[in-house]
Design an enzyme around this catalytic site. Structure first.
Site, PDB file in Angstrom:
ATOM      1  CB  CYS A   1      -0.982   0.004   1.260  1.00 21.15           C
ATOM      2  SG  CYS A   1      -2.087   1.320   1.351  1.00 21.15           S
TER       3      CYS A   1
ATOM      4  CG  ASP B   1      -0.911   3.952   5.296  1.00 23.96           C
ATOM      5  OD1 ASP B   1       0.483   4.301   5.949  1.00 23.96           O
ATOM      6  OD2 ASP B   1      -1.917   4.036   5.850  1.00 23.96           O
TER       7      ASP B   1
ATOM      8  NE  ARG C   1      -0.692   4.807   8.813  1.00 21.18           N
ATOM      9  CZ  ARG C   1      -1.819   4.635   9.250  1.00 21.18           C
ATOM     10  NH1 ARG C   1      -2.246   5.039  10.418  1.00 21.18           N
ATOM     11  NH2 ARG C   1      -2.665   4.325   8.348  1.00 21.18           N
TER      12      ARG C   1
ATOM     13  CG  HIS D   1      -1.689  -1.225   5.921  1.00 21.31           C
ATOM     14  ND1 HIS D   1      -2.314  -0.153   6.623  1.00 21.31           N
ATOM     15  CD2 HIS D   1      -1.638  -0.578   4.518  1.00 21.31           C
ATOM     16  CE1 HIS D   1      -2.670   0.901   5.810  1.00 21.31           C
ATOM     17  NE2 HIS D   1      -2.461   0.441   4.492  1.00 21.31           N
TER      18      HIS D   1
ATOM     19  CB  CYS E   1      -5.914  -0.178   4.430  1.00 27.21           C
ATOM     20  SG  CYS E   1      -5.508   0.341   2.802  1.00 27.21           S
TER      21      CYS E   1
HETATM   22 CO    CO Z   1      -3.365   1.196   2.997  1.00 32.70          CO
END
Ligand code: CO
Length: 211
Positions: free
Chosen positions: A43, A45, A47, A99, A102
């Site tokens: 992803c 993302d 993090r 994750h 999400c």
């Molecule tokens: Co995500």
């Protein structure tokens, strides 16, 4: 200049100095080429950075990231990465890493309107619809979202396996496709599933089901 932005350049200088201090040949060696054994589809993302969460270095993981780690057969960017990874770099493993928590999964499950992203998130809604019976039995909204996150990873592993690129590679050499979920609040990865070459279907593992 804005402080937080300047920090990036300063950080880069520190990075280059530290690496060179630890190994004077570090950048010279990297400049000779890459031979990663892993392709990571994760992803976007911020993090879930592939190298950090696996304690690996530059040169070890070839990376493709998009919102909600999707494998869409019309996505030329993903197909190009996949083709290059398996046919030129000859990676041995492909990892799809989703994750918990999400934003893409959350937006899809709650039918939030996001404009252009809705076209992309439709792929997650299709996963939801495929497993709607199982998902609707889960009353806790957080647990339902976690389950959709896991099912989404498993579906994307299946999608990679179905590509003509992977089918062709499997007729020539071993290639393993893994499905993982990363827990943002624990830092730990759950190993959900794997497809080995020549196998009919996915092998579900849930080996370390830690959130
Ligand atoms: Co995500």
């Amino acid at each position: 200049m804005e402080e937080s932005y300047k920090r990036l350049i300063d950080g880069n200088r520190r990075f280059a100095l530290t690496k060179k201090f630890e190994d004077p040949e570090y950048f010279k060696k990297l400049s000779l080429g890459q031979k990663p054994e892993y392709l990571w589809i994760g992803c976007s993302d911020s993090r879930v950075p592939a190298n950090e969460v696996t304690s690996t270095e530059a040169g070890q993981i070839f990376v493709h990231r998009n919102v909600a780690n999707l494998v869409v057969h019309t996505d030329m960017s993903m197909l190009t990465v996949l083709d290059y990874a398996v046919n030129f770099l000859k990676v041995k493993h492909i990892v799809v890493c989703g994750h918990y928590g999400c934003g893409g999964i959350n937006a899809a499950i709650n039918n939030q309107v996001n404009g252009i992203a809705d076209n992309w998130l439709l792929n997650i809604k299709n996963v939801y619809n495929k497993y709607s019976g199982e998902l609707q039995e889960i009353k806790d909204p957080d647990k339902r979202m976690d389950k959709l996150t896991e099912l989404n990873v498993i579906e994307q592993v299946r999608n990679i396996a179905k590509t003509s690129i992977v089918q062709k590679v499997w007729s020539e050499r071993p290639l393993h496709i893994h499905g993982w979920v990363y827990g943002i609040n624990s830092g730990l990865i759950s190993d959900l599933c794997v497809i080995h070459d020549g196998q009919e279907d996915i092998e579900e593992i849930y080996r370390y089901n830690i959130k």
